[in-house]
Each structure stands twice: as C-alpha cells, then as structure tokens.
Design an enzyme around this catalytic site. Structure first.
Site, mmCIF file in Angstrom:
data_model
loop_
_atom_site.group_PDB
_atom_site.id
_atom_site.type_symbol
_atom_site.label_atom_id
_atom_site.label_comp_id
_atom_site.label_asym_id
_atom_site.label_seq_id
_atom_site.Cartn_x
_atom_site.Cartn_y
_atom_site.Cartn_z
ATOM 1 N N HIS A 188 -47.622 -56.505 -8.749
ATOM 2 C CA HIS A 188 -46.462 -56.901 -9.541
ATOM 3 C C HIS A 188 -45.934 -55.720 -10.349
ATOM 4 C CE1 HIS A 188 -46.358 -61.162 -8.695
ATOM 5 N NE2 HIS A 188 -47.658 -61.217 -8.821
ATOM 6 N N ARG A 295 -33.438 -69.192 -5.159
ATOM 7 C CA ARG A 295 -34.804 -69.709 -5.042
ATOM 8 C C ARG A 295 -35.059 -70.711 -6.166
ATOM 9 N NH1 ARG A 295 -35.131 -64.010 -4.396
ATOM 10 N NH2 ARG A 295 -35.751 -63.375 -2.297
ATOM 11 N N ARG A 331 -31.832 -72.974 -2.035
ATOM 12 C CA ARG A 331 -32.939 -73.282 -1.122
ATOM 13 C C ARG A 331 -33.838 -74.315 -1.784
ATOM 14 N NH1 ARG A 331 -37.047 -68.602 0.459
ATOM 15 N NH2 ARG A 331 -37.815 -69.022 -1.653
ATOM 16 N N GLU A 430 -36.860 -69.338 10.323
ATOM 17 C CA GLU A 430 -37.926 -68.375 10.016
ATOM 18 C C GLU A 430 -39.184 -68.626 10.833
ATOM 19 O OE1 GLU A 430 -38.682 -68.699 5.788
ATOM 20 O OE2 GLU A 430 -38.055 -70.784 5.794
ATOM 21 N N ASN A 453 -38.483 -62.158 7.004
ATOM 22 C CA ASN A 453 -39.853 -61.826 6.618
ATOM 23 C C ASN A 453 -40.853 -62.698 7.375
ATOM 24 O OD1 ASN A 453 -38.457 -60.280 4.802
ATOM 25 N ND2 ASN A 453 -39.021 -61.460 3.002
ATOM 26 N N ASP A 454 -40.672 -64.012 7.270
ATOM 27 C CA ASP A 454 -41.592 -64.917 7.969
ATOM 28 C C ASP A 454 -41.362 -64.895 9.473
ATOM 29 O OD1 ASP A 454 -43.303 -65.889 6.016
ATOM 30 O OD2 ASP A 454 -41.904 -67.439 5.372
ATOM 31 N N ARG A 464 -47.998 -59.730 7.130
ATOM 32 C CA ARG A 464 -47.245 -58.581 6.641
ATOM 33 C C ARG A 464 -47.857 -57.965 5.387
ATOM 34 N NH1 ARG A 464 -43.099 -60.798 2.888
ATOM 35 N NH2 ARG A 464 -43.189 -63.063 2.986
ATOM 36 N N CYS A 501 -31.045 -63.569 5.314
ATOM 37 C CA CYS A 501 -31.383 -63.476 3.892
ATOM 38 C C CYS A 501 -32.755 -62.861 3.655
ATOM 39 C CB CYS A 501 -31.305 -64.852 3.225
ATOM 40 S SG CYS A 501 -32.522 -66.045 3.808
#
Length: 553
Positions: A188, A295, A331, A430, A453-454, A464, A501
């Site tokens: 983080h 999100r 989403r 995804e 990504n997924d 990943r 996205c």
C-alpha cells in the site's frame, strides 16, 4: 559518485539531501504485572486511541489521495478490531500476567510471521500492515505521538522501510522523494506514493548506508536508482530530465478541453475510474468525459455493518450531481477475493479469486443486493447513472439481475418515486466464459466494459500477484487481444457499445490496438486521462488491417 540500483515504484526525479528517518520501533521488555485486569484496561484504552489516530490519518489521506488510496487505514482499523488479534493480546496479558507492551509485540510478531508465510503475494505484503498496527499500539502505550517525517527544508527521506501510516504523513512541501532498503511494489505504501506523485525507489538493500545521511543525492523513480553525490555532468542530466518531465506535464495540461479524436477522425470516450464520491472530483480535475467505473465497495469497507439504502443513495446522488450530466457507471458490489469485510462473515476459501465473490455473492444475498439496486435507481433521478454488474459468467445471471430491477422499478412507480426509466444496465467482461458467449450476453444488456486485469489472469491461468510468474504474465498475449476483439464484434453486432476499464486501458502501447479493434471507451485512473487523450490524438488508423492481422483477426 555512487549509483545504487533498486526498483522504482513512483516515477519522477528528485534532487536533494538525504535524510534518514528513524522508524521508532519500541524495544519491548517482558514484565510481570500484579493486576492483569488493569493491564488489559491499558491495552483497551490504547486501542481506542490508536483507532482515533487511524481515523484522523484516513481523513488526511482522503484529502491527498482520495478514498481508494485511504482504504489502507480502514484496513488497519479492521486489523485493530480483529477479534483473533485482540483476543490473542488479551489472552497473553491474562494468562501470563504480563505487561500490555509485551502482549502486543508478541502478537504482532506472530501474526506478521503468519502473513509472511502465506503463498499469496498480496497476503504476504500484509505482514507489514500488522507490524504497523502493532507499532502504533506500542507508541500509544509508551505515550509517544505519531511519527512525522521531514525536516525544515525539503529532503529525500531514506529508511529501511516506510509504513503506509508514515508515508501518508509525509509533508509534500518538505519531502522530495523517498528511498528504502526494503519494500514491495505491491504494498500500500508504494500505491500511496504513486497516487501522491512522490518519486520513490525501494529495494536498495545494504547499499543504502547511513553514512550518506546529509549527502546530496538524486532519486530517479523511472530508472529505479539512487545516485549518491552525483557529479556535475550527472546532475545536469538529471535536471534536464526534470525539465522534460515538467514540460511533458505542461503539454498534457494543454490538452484539457480537447477532443479524444484520432488524426483520421475516429472518436473515443476517455473516462475515469474512481473509488468513491471523494474521487469523483479527481475525474473532473482530469477533464475526464465521465466515470467509467465507480467502485461501490468503499461504502461497505468503511462501515461496521451493511450500509443502509439512505447512505448509498446519498453517495450515488452526490456522484451524479458532481458530474452534472456526464455519465457515472456504478459497479455493483465486488467483495470477495482480496477484499474481505468482517461483518460479511465470508467463508475461508483455498482459491478466493475463483470463489464466492461479486455477483455470485450478491445474487445469494438478495436483500442486500436489492438495497443497493434500489439506492442506485432512486439516485438516477439526479444524474446520468448506469449500473454495471461484475464477474458475470452466464445469461442466467444477467436475467436474474434484470428480474430484480424490474421488480424494484415496479415498487418505485407504485410509491411515486422518480427514477430514470431508461437507466442503462451493463456487465463487466472479465471471464473467458463471458467473452466466449458475448454474442448472447449482448442481447441482454446496454453495454460491456472489459475488466482486463481479471480477464488476463483467468485466461492465462496466472495469479497476477505471484512474483514468480511475473515473466509469464503477459497482458499483451494474443489470446487476450483476440478475446477483446470477439467481445467488441459481438457488442457492435447487437448495437451496444463496449469499453475497457482495466489497467490495460492506460497502456499507451495498446491505445492504437484498442482503437483498431473498435473499442468505444477507455476508462483509466484520473491521472492517466490526459496521457491517453494525447495518445488517441496521435493515432492514425490507416494501419488497422495490419494491426488486426498481427493478432490473428
């Protein structure tokens, strides 16, 4: 002059004197106590103070890096409230009749060791977060205030490592960059550094020696290098690089208000991904055309219980009003995998990325899902909102969502509540399953948004976040691009639009490819909007057939 190689986690060049920050870790002694109850009360008071500090840090982080960047402090608050963690401390105090400092230190070490031995790289990175929470408790018990970084004049901060709490407290007016001997690019801290746009290099190892304290140095975040006592020639080159970065940023800013259109006249929407209402302002500042991914998880992560319809309505309404007519795609809840919430009481899974998450969870907990959908519908009367469902793998799932929406709309009409009758419904593509049946799914919805990504990790069967597989993780793989092409073709044949996205949307080396494939929208982090616009405006799709042939289409 000495060059020390590390790993750059936040780009840019900074030149200044090196200042070593002392991580104020406590030397803890084990002491017998006569009154274990009083010692337990000391711990509880310290935990309450630590929670207040974390709340204040979160508020500060929201102002600097937005809600999504500040989520680390919510995670720390949850760790502080974790029953296993607190019960372990209490048990040591009561059973062994020892001081609270020893119980906190012992528990922190045990939990940190447990995380560091996990197979998942993301979970291993959380070992530092456990230490951070435990160190905070120890500082409170010792009567020390929060650690602050930075002196009277701007410096490059050096340390063995920096915790997220320490990083967010950096006074950006006094800190030029940071360089650490240790650290993870998945931490983080690294994410916060990139969001705060502070140049940073990690993993410098033993080369980062304390004898360089006070020495003029340079951090090159892009090159992943710390230059100690640079000579005049090297200094001149680094200063030139700084000027070039500033000029490039100025050129990007000159694109504000310009269209996202290629040299041959093809237009594409460039939207922003945001993590909360607070981040919606960043989308406006970046001159994004709208929000392509809002999100909604933050509403659940920042609460100790399920957010009410009213709380959710207020957030969605505010987002719509701030964007003032620009589209905001919300989403629906995507909890599970690496995003865990205590009060959800999700079962432990061997492979959570393939498990109980997103739409699977929502359709199973129907009342919770209906509360969110109703809040979005009610807010749609105040802005240009759309609904997007993640992790879809079947037509049946989409139809179940549509049935729920139809029922909620009927209730709202009966109650006289206004909402957008034509609110668009889209899904995220995804999974390979969704990509392969995109022609059928396109008949059910108003748009697609591809979560690269997924889609990449599921298609390539590669985690990943697994560093050992980094060389194999290839988001440019022909299989990924062919699936995207298939999705776009299916969408357009059904008369609906399709966006991207995921992180690939901001990959400038693929912008021309996405345009050639026919992608209608790219949604990226706010800081990348203008860079994508510049790339779009530089494209000429006269090479379209050549590009398609290269991926086998």
């Amino acid at each position: 002059m000495i060059r020390i190689k590390g790993k750059g986690v936040s780009g840019g060049v900074a030149i200044g004197r090196l200042h070593f920050y002392e991580n104020r870790r406590q030397q803890v002694e084990r002491r017998h106590v006569a009154d274990a109850a009083a010692e337990l009360a000391r711990f509880e008071a310290a935990a309450q103070t630590a929670a207040q500090q974390l709340g204040a840090l979160r508020d500060r982080a929201v102002g600097e890096v937005g809600e999504s960047g500040a989520q680390i402090f919510e995670i720390h608050q949850m760790m502080l409230e974790d029953l296993d963690y607190r019960e372990s401390i209490a048990d040591i105090i009561q059973r062994q009749k020892v001081n609270a400092e020893y119980a906190v230190a012992a528990t922190g070490e045990n939990f940190s060791q447990m995380f560091s031995e996990m197979d998942d790289e993301y979970m291993r990175a959380r070992a530092a977060d456990v230490k951070d929470v435990s160190d905070r408790l120890l500082r409170v018990l010792a009567g020390q205030g929060d650690a602050l970084i930075g002196g009277e004049e701007p410096v490059i901060v050096a340390a063995g490592d920096l915790t997220p709490s320490e990083t967010v407290q950096l006074d950006k007016g006094k800190v030029l960059a940071f360089a650490t001997a240790e650290g993870s690019s998945n931490s983080h801290t690294a994410i916060l550094a990139r969001t705060m746009q502070i140049p940073a290099v990690i993993g410098l190892g033993a080369g980062l020696d304390r004898r360089y304290d006070g020495v003029l140095c340079a951090v090159d975040g892009a090159a992943g290098e710390l230059v100690v006592d640079p000579d005049e020639q090297t200094l001149a080159a680094l200063r030139q690089k700084q000027r070039e970065d500033e000029e490039a940023e100025a050129l990007l800013q000159s694109l504000r208000g310009q269209e996202n259109v290629t040299k041959d006249g093809r237009h594409i929407d460039v939207f922003a991904n945001v993590g909360s209402v607070a981040d919606v302002g960043l989308a406006l500042q970046s001159d994004a055309g709208g929000v392509g991914l809002f999100r909604s998880e933050f509403l659940y992560l920042e609460n100790s219980d399920y957010p009410t319809e009213g709380e959710q309505f207020a957030a969605y309404k505010a987002a719509g009003e701030i964007l003032a007519g620009r589209r905001v795609i919300i989403r629906t809840l995507d909890i599970g995998a690496d995003k865990q919430i205590g009060y959800f009481q999700l079962p432990k899974e061997e492979n959570p990325a393939l498990g109980y998450r997103a739409i699977r969870l929502c359709l199973d907990r129907e009342e919770m899902f209906k509360t969110q959908l109703r809040a979005i519908l009610c807010a749609s009367a105040f802005g240009n909102l759309a609904i997007m469902v993640p992790m879809v793998i079947s037509v049946e799932e989409v139809r179940r969502v549509k049935t729920l929406l139809d029922g909620l709309k009927a209730e709202l009409r009966e109650q006289g509540v206004k909402f957008d009758e034509g609110i668009p419904l889209g899904i995220m593509i995804e999974t390979p399953a969704a990509a392969l049946i995109a022609d059928e799914l396109a008949q059910e919805v108003d748009f697609f948004s591809i979560g690269t990504n997924d889609l990449t990790q599921y298609t390539l069967a590669i985690d990943r976040q697994n560093a050992q597989l980094e060389s194999l993780y290839d988001p440019h793989h022909k299989a990924i691009l062919r699936l995207i092409c298939r999705v776009v073709e299916s969408a357009h044949q059904a008369g609906i639009w399709v966006g991207v996205c995921g992180e690939l949307g901001a990959d400038l080396s693929l912008t021309e490819t996405f345009l050639a494939l026919g992608v209608d929208e790219l949604s990226v982090s706010p800081g990348r909007v203008l860079a994508v616009r510049r790339q779009v405006r530089a494209c000429d799709l006269s090479r379209r057939e050549e590009i398609l042939a290269a991926i086998g289409r």
